[in-house]
Design an enzyme around this catalytic site. Structure first.
Site, PDB file in Angstrom:
ATOM      1  N   GLU A 248       0.749  -1.399  -0.047  1.00 14.43           N
ATOM      2  CA  GLU A 248       0.079   0.102   0.049  1.00 14.43           C
ATOM      3  C   GLU A 248       0.730   1.309   0.196  1.00 14.43           C
ATOM      4  OE1 GLU A 248      -2.492  -0.215   3.387  1.00 14.43           O
ATOM      5  OE2 GLU A 248      -3.707  -1.761   2.469  1.00 14.43           O
ATOM      6  N   LYS A 250       2.493   4.497   1.417  1.00 11.60           N
ATOM      7  CA  LYS A 250       2.509   4.994   2.787  1.00 11.60           C
ATOM      8  C   LYS A 250       2.342   6.403   2.674  1.00 11.60           C
ATOM      9  CE  LYS A 250       5.800   4.948   6.632  1.00 11.60           C
ATOM     10  NZ  LYS A 250       5.544   6.274   7.111  1.00 11.60           N
ATOM     11  N   ARG A 255      -1.674  10.290  11.363  1.00 10.75           N
ATOM     12  CA  ARG A 255      -2.339   8.939  11.615  1.00 10.75           C
ATOM     13  C   ARG A 255      -3.654   9.272  12.610  1.00 10.75           C
ATOM     14  NH1 ARG A 255       0.487   3.161  13.373  1.00 10.75           N
ATOM     15  NH2 ARG A 255      -1.507   2.077  13.426  1.00 10.75           N
ATOM     16  N   GLU A 300      -4.995   7.411   7.467  1.00 10.06           N
ATOM     17  CA  GLU A 300      -3.923   8.860   7.372  1.00 10.06           C
ATOM     18  C   GLU A 300      -4.867   9.846   6.660  1.00 10.06           C
ATOM     19  OE1 GLU A 300      -0.768   7.850   8.764  1.00 10.06           O
ATOM     20  OE2 GLU A 300       0.299   9.662   8.129  1.00 10.06           O
ATOM     21  N   PHE A 340      -6.877   2.654   6.255  1.00 10.09           N
ATOM     22  CA  PHE A 340      -6.145   1.559   5.962  1.00 10.09           C
ATOM     23  C   PHE A 340      -6.507   0.177   6.817  1.00 10.09           C
ATOM     24  CE2 PHE A 340      -3.065   4.542   8.072  1.00 10.09           C
ATOM     25  CZ  PHE A 340      -2.996   3.845   9.198  1.00 10.09           C
ATOM     26  N   ARG A 415       5.488  -3.716  17.065  1.00 12.67           N
ATOM     27  CA  ARG A 415       5.881  -3.409  15.971  1.00 12.67           C
ATOM     28  C   ARG A 415       6.498  -4.805  15.408  1.00 12.67           C
ATOM     29  NH1 ARG A 415       7.972   1.049  13.586  1.00 12.67           N
ATOM     30  NH2 ARG A 415       8.074   2.407  15.449  1.00 12.67           N
ATOM     31  N   LYS A 421       7.614  -1.710   6.397  1.00 12.32           N
ATOM     32  CA  LYS A 421       7.761  -0.263   5.549  1.00 12.32           C
ATOM     33  C   LYS A 421       8.953  -0.307   4.686  1.00 12.32           C
ATOM     34  CE  LYS A 421       9.226   2.331   9.522  1.00 12.32           C
ATOM     35  NZ  LYS A 421       9.088   3.787  10.229  1.00 12.32           N
TER      36      LYS A 421
HETATM   37  P1  ATP Z   1       7.111   6.863  10.074  1.00 14.54           P
HETATM   38  O1  ATP Z   1       7.816   7.923  10.741  1.00 14.54           O
HETATM   39  O2  ATP Z   1       7.933   6.245   8.941  1.00 14.54           O
HETATM   40  O3  ATP Z   1       5.800   7.272   9.751  1.00 14.54           O
HETATM   41  P2  ATP Z   1       6.005   5.690  12.408  1.00 14.54           P
HETATM   42  O4  ATP Z   1       6.884   5.628  13.660  1.00 14.54           O
HETATM   43  O5  ATP Z   1       5.150   7.032  12.658  1.00 14.54           O
HETATM   44  O6  ATP Z   1       6.913   5.719  11.303  1.00 14.54           O
HETATM   45  P3  ATP Z   1       5.625   2.928  11.744  1.00 14.54           P
HETATM   46  O7  ATP Z   1       4.780   2.213  12.292  1.00 14.54           O
HETATM   47  O8  ATP Z   1       7.292   2.885  11.596  1.00 14.54           O
HETATM   48  O9  ATP Z   1       5.345   4.418  12.403  1.00 14.54           O
HETATM   49  O10 ATP Z   1       5.135   3.152  10.174  1.00 14.54           O
HETATM   50  C1  ATP Z   1       3.791   3.201   9.758  1.00 14.54           C
HETATM   51  C2  ATP Z   1       3.240   4.414   9.759  1.00 14.54           C
HETATM   52  O11 ATP Z   1       2.921   4.989   8.326  1.00 14.54           O
HETATM   53  C3  ATP Z   1       2.034   4.412  10.676  1.00 14.54           C
HETATM   54  O12 ATP Z   1       2.109   5.153  11.883  1.00 14.54           O
HETATM   55  C4  ATP Z   1       0.827   5.380   9.922  1.00 14.54           C
HETATM   56  O13 ATP Z   1       0.930   6.815  10.138  1.00 14.54           O
HETATM   57  C5  ATP Z   1       1.597   5.640   8.394  1.00 14.54           C
HETATM   58  N1  ATP Z   1       0.892   5.242   7.215  1.00 14.54           N
HETATM   59  C6  ATP Z   1       0.879   5.657   6.096  1.00 14.54           C
HETATM   60  N2  ATP Z   1       0.057   4.913   5.378  1.00 14.54           N
HETATM   61  C7  ATP Z   1      -0.262   3.801   5.768  1.00 14.54           C
HETATM   62  C8  ATP Z   1      -0.673   2.598   5.464  1.00 14.54           C
HETATM   63  N3  ATP Z   1      -1.272   2.510   4.094  1.00 14.54           N
HETATM   64  N4  ATP Z   1      -0.954   1.570   6.046  1.00 14.54           N
HETATM   65  C9  ATP Z   1      -0.339   1.896   7.542  1.00 14.54           C
HETATM   66  N5  ATP Z   1       0.130   2.943   8.119  1.00 14.54           N
HETATM   67  C10 ATP Z   1       0.381   3.800   7.208  1.00 14.54           C
END
Ligand code: ATP
Length: 583
Positions: A248, A250, A255, A300, A340, A415, A421
């Site tokens: 998907e 990102k 969020r 998001e 999502f 996690r 990702k």
């Molecule tokens: P990052 O700073 O890379 O966004 P993070 O620490 O906020 O990382 P991670 O769990 O590492 O969070 O990465 C997933 C994040 O990506 C989620 O917190 C969400 O906010 C964002 N996101 C964007 N698109 C999607 C998607 N399609 N599915 C899930 N998460 C998504």
């Protein structure tokens, strides 16, 4: 339960940094507490008077706390102020002055946990005209009845400076200790907590009947702790891990976890704070487009031009963070929510169900409309297909992709490899940015002397030990405005000594409370004798090479959301495995 018991335990906890000892000390308190008292002890230990997502803060300004100490002890405001200036800790000032009271209170009665909790809660929810003086009065009355040690901790609550160094993992261990004498119930307690984000209620249920926490269910308006993504460096490794999967876009925005029941809608941030008033257009969109009486969705939200299909840069989305002009902004630049996940719908808990099924249901629940749509994605079974999708995503201005295991349940609060990702990375750069906790700063020299700011000392979270470990000294990536903003914010949380929760071998000019998280990019991870991240025995630790700040204070992340030691070690491993041609 007498508050003196809790204060005595806090006193011992403050003097130790060993996680096991801390959880044993707190475990003994839980053992003696009634379940309802244990609930209050949990909130107090979190520095709160309600589950954090309710957003009820006990906060009082230092001046008002000084006034309360003065009223309760008979010392003048000037004397209290001077003592504070000398020690830097109003808790210690209260302890000393209560011990050497000039006047004793009229009605002093022994304090119970319940009374302290109720008064603090009253202070938290009192607002409006004249509220400050009634808060001061309420705090002074508590201090009237307090022993010196009790006073020390009582004044730290309204200042949000409990300084015990106890995080949620330690509280969870302590609950397990209280019932089992060991940590064997940790997983079960954690699971319940992840589903409802209310550790106080979990404690109350667990201590009244341990079977109750097995029944903790997802509920509308109690946020679920968010699932997080793992990292892998290439499409090949992702497919090796997941097999056929869905990949998907990102999205880079806010969020949000959206809860709906009938006409009521609430929006929670990644940190599980209630953000509903900031996003009126999303609230309306949910009412119009969600075809279920009750639902919990995750997605998001970002500024998106649906006419051209273009994503606006993050800077545009972030403007919504301002408190004022929300309505105008919502009309001029409405956000679009890309959903999502579906976690709950009409009485059914979807967190336990495979992603493929959740997505199917999501498509049924969400009606077409202009405000909300389902995150775009594609099923892939070969690395080349995943790579092609990744390239398309980057061309559209997205920051990367997330691959999802079609068979995996929703792993609340963890996690795991259910989500992986893959972000854009450049040659000679670490494959992902990291989120670090600021623990101190350096004073500026040369051109930076005027800002009195010369960089930051930053740390990652050691989840096993519930402690912080340093990983980088950051000297670049700040604009002048950011330097001013950082200095201003950090000066409000200066400490006289190293934060209790931190292990460090280096010393910055100024220590600060570990509170703010920033996002940092680096060239690579190296071994370093200077930092404590991943350090064991005589072996060196791990550090970021050429770190630079890429995003200043992240209001959407707290200390517990920072990158962990475990993640740094894994990124170190991946960087050794990956060849340049793979990037
Ligand atoms: P990052 O700073 O890379 O966004 P993070 O620490 O906020 O990382 P991670 O769990 O590492 O969070 O990465 C997933 C994040 O990506 C989620 O917190 C969400 O906010 C964002 N996101 C964007 N698109 C999607 C998607 N399609 N599915 C899930 N998460 C998504």
């Amino acid at each position: 339960m007498r508050f003196s018991k809790l204060a005595a335990a806090y006193e011992k906890i403050e003097a130790t940094s060993g996680r096991i000892e801390m959880s044993e000390l707190l475990g003994r308190v839980f053992k003696q507490a009634e379940p309802e008292e244990a609930k209050r002890v949990v909130y107090l230990t979190q520095g709160k008077v309600a589950p954090p997502y309710e957003g009820i803060e006990v906060g009082m300004g230092e001046k008002f706390v000084e006034q309360a100490i003065s009223i309760a002890t008979g010392y003048s405001r000037k004397e209290v102020e001077n003592a504070y200036r000398a020690s830097g800790d109003l808790g210690k000032v209260a302890e000393k002055f209560v011990n050497e009271r000039k006047q004793s209170g009229l009605a002093s009665e022994e304090l119970s946990v319940e009374r302290v909790f109720n008064v603090l809660r009253k202070i938290a929810i009192t607002s409006g005209a004249g509220s400050q003086s009634s808060k001061v009065k309420a705090l002074a009355e508590l201090l009237n009845s307090a022993s010196p040690v009790e006073a020390k901790f009582i004044v730290r609550f309204p200042l949000s400076k409990l300084r015990l160094g106890v995080g949620d993992p330690t509280i969870i261990d302590a609950l397990s200790m209280a019932r089992k004498g060991d940590k064997s119930a940790r997983k079960e307690i954690e699971r319940a907590y992840n589903l409802c984000s209310d550790l106080g209620s979990v404690a109350e249920s667990y201590l009244s009947d341990e079977r109750l926490i097995r029944d903790v269910r997802v509920r509308v308006f109690s946020p679920i702790r968010p699932a997080l993504a793992e990292r892998l460096p290439s499409a090949e490794e992702i497919l090796k891990k997941l097999g056929r999967c869905v990949v998907e876009a990102k999205y880079d925005g806010f969020r949000m976890q959206v809860h709906k029941s009938g006409e009521r809608v609430e929006i929670f941030s990644r940190k599980l704070e209630r953000m509903t008033p900031m996003f009126p257009e999303i609230v309306e969109g949910i009412k119009r487009q969600v075809g279920a009486e009750e639902a919990i969705l995750e997605g998001e939200a970002l500024a998106f031009n649906s006419a051209t299909g273009q994503y606006f840069p993050f800077q545009m989305t972030i403007q919504r963070k301002r408190k004022h002009g929300v309505k105008e902004m919502a009309e001029k630049y409405p956000l679009h929510l890309f959903v999502f996940d579906l976690l709950y719908a009409d009485g059914k808990d979807y967190t336990k169900i495979a992603y493929a099924e959740r997505k199917k249901k999501l498509k049924e629940v969400l009606k077409r409309g202009e405000r909300i749509s389902i995150a775009e994605g594609r099923e892939v079974s070969k690395p080349s297909q995943l790579e092609a999708y990744f390239e398309e995503a980057l061309e559209k201005g997205l920051e990367g992709v997330i691959a999802k295991d079609l068979k995996a349940p929703y792993v609340a609060g963890a996690r795991e490899f259910a989500w992986i990702k893959l972000k854009r990375s450049y040659r000679g750069e670490l494959s992902d940015s990291v989120d670090l906790v600021i623990v101190g700063y350096y004073l500026g020299k040369g051109a930076r002397a005027e800002f009195e700011f010369g960089g930051l000392l930053c740390a990652v979270l050691d989840e096993n030990e519930d402690r912080l470990k340093t990983v980088a000294r950051i000297g670049s990536g700040f604009s002048e405005e950011e330097m001013r903003e950082l200095k201003g914010a950090l000066d409000k949380i200066k400490l006289k000594e190293r934060p209790k929760k931190l292990d460090a071998l280096v010393e910055p000019d100024v220590w600060v409370e570990p509170k703010y998280v920033i996002t940092v990019a680096a060239d690579e991870i190296t071994r370093s004798p200077m930092h404590t991240c991943g350090k064991s025995g005589e072996e060196p630790g791990y550090a970021l090479r050429f770190p630079r700040m890429v995003q200043s204070i992240r209001r959407d992340k707290g200390m517990e959301d920072a990158t962990t030691v475990y993640e740094i070690l894994k990124m170190y491993d991946q960087q050794r495995r990956i060849s340049w041609s793979n990037r």
